[in-house]
Design a protein around this motif. Structure first.
Motif, PDB file in Angstrom:
ATOM      1  N   TRP A 257       0.805  -1.751   0.016  1.00  0.00           N
ATOM      2  CA  TRP A 257      -0.162  -0.019   0.030  1.00  0.00           C
ATOM      3  C   TRP A 257       0.880   1.166   0.122  1.00  0.00           C
ATOM      4  CZ3 TRP A 257      -0.456   3.673   4.401  1.00  0.00           C
ATOM      5  CH2 TRP A 257      -1.409   4.487   4.247  1.00  0.00           C
ATOM      6  N   ALA A 258       1.987   1.329   0.948  1.00  0.00           N
ATOM      7  CA  ALA A 258       2.687   2.605   0.957  1.00  0.00           C
ATOM      8  C   ALA A 258       3.302   2.809  -0.637  1.00  0.00           C
ATOM      9  CB  ALA A 258       4.149   2.269   2.057  1.00  0.00           C
ATOM     10  N   LYS A 259       4.428   1.110  -0.683  1.00  0.00           N
ATOM     11  CA  LYS A 259       4.782   1.565  -2.575  1.00  0.00           C
ATOM     12  C   LYS A 259       3.674   2.112  -3.230  1.00  0.00           C
ATOM     13  CE  LYS A 259       6.353  -1.372  -5.752  1.00  0.00           C
ATOM     14  NZ  LYS A 259       5.827  -2.142  -6.571  1.00  0.00           N
ATOM     15  N   GLY A 260       2.520   2.103  -2.975  1.00  0.00           N
ATOM     16  CA  GLY A 260       1.308   2.097  -4.282  1.00  0.00           C
ATOM     17  C   GLY A 260       1.168   3.125  -4.588  1.00  0.00           C
ATOM     18  N   ARG A 261       0.903   4.124  -2.873  1.00  0.00           N
ATOM     19  CA  ARG A 261       0.640   5.013  -2.535  1.00  0.00           C
ATOM     20  C   ARG A 261       1.490   6.225  -2.696  1.00  0.00           C
ATOM     21  NH1 ARG A 261      -0.145   8.328   3.298  1.00  0.00           N
ATOM     22  NH2 ARG A 261      -1.432  10.065   2.470  1.00  0.00           N
ATOM     23  N   TRP A 262       2.850   6.375  -2.789  1.00  0.00           N
ATOM     24  CA  TRP A 262       4.415   6.629  -3.161  1.00  0.00           C
ATOM     25  C   TRP A 262       4.373   6.750  -4.303  1.00  0.00           C
ATOM     26  CZ3 TRP A 262       7.621  10.229  -1.632  1.00  0.00           C
ATOM     27  CH2 TRP A 262       8.993   9.967  -3.175  1.00  0.00           C
ATOM     28  N   SER A 263       3.679   5.534  -5.250  1.00  0.00           N
ATOM     29  CA  SER A 263       3.981   5.908  -7.035  1.00  0.00           C
ATOM     30  C   SER A 263       2.325   6.342  -7.506  1.00  0.00           C
ATOM     31  CB  SER A 263       3.591   4.247  -7.466  1.00  0.00           C
ATOM     32  OG  SER A 263       4.862   3.970  -6.977  1.00  0.00           O
TER      33      SER A 263
END
Length: 124
Positions: free
Chosen positions: A80-86
């Motif tokens: 989720w954190a990677k998706g949000r950052w992306s």
């Protein structure tokens, strides 16, 4: 030591398949949303694979269950954190930031496997 290396090997094989071969379009879509059924399924594939790996090396079910619940939670939130950052940065594979995010994501997953192996060594 051999059993520990076997466990880490099994985690690596499981990770390769779960992260790079078994993801469905649903799992890959809308990754920046917090509540996301596809991400929950993806984390579940990881947890199931880890359960198999732990059982192969003889981990007791009483250890396997809390470890895979912890992995599910960790995997869900790392992705989720990677998706949000992306989503926020709009990086694509053509951008260095995309690859740095991918590297951090993968490193965090690997650290999760080390923690799981440590739990097995200490409590099993």
């Amino acid at each position: 030591m051999t059993s520990l290396l076997v466990l880490l090997f099994l985690f690596q094989i499981k990770h390769m398949f779960a992260d790079f071969f078994l993801q469905t379009p649903r799992m890959l879509s809308d990754r920046g949303r917090y509540v996301h059924a596809g991400r929950a399924q993806h984390a579940g594939v990881h947890a199931l694979g880890s359960a198999v790996a732990l059982l192969i090396v003889g981990a007791p079910v009483a250890l396997v269950l809390p470890v895979i619940v912890a992995e599910w939670l960790a995997h869900y939130h790392i992705d989720w954190a990677k998706g949000r950052w992306s989503d926020r940065t709009c990086h694509t594979p053509a951008d260095g930031g995309y690859w740095r995010a991918m590297g951090v994501d993968q490193a965090l997953h690997q650290m999760t496997y080390l923690a799981m192996a440590w739990a097995w060594v200490v409590w099993a």
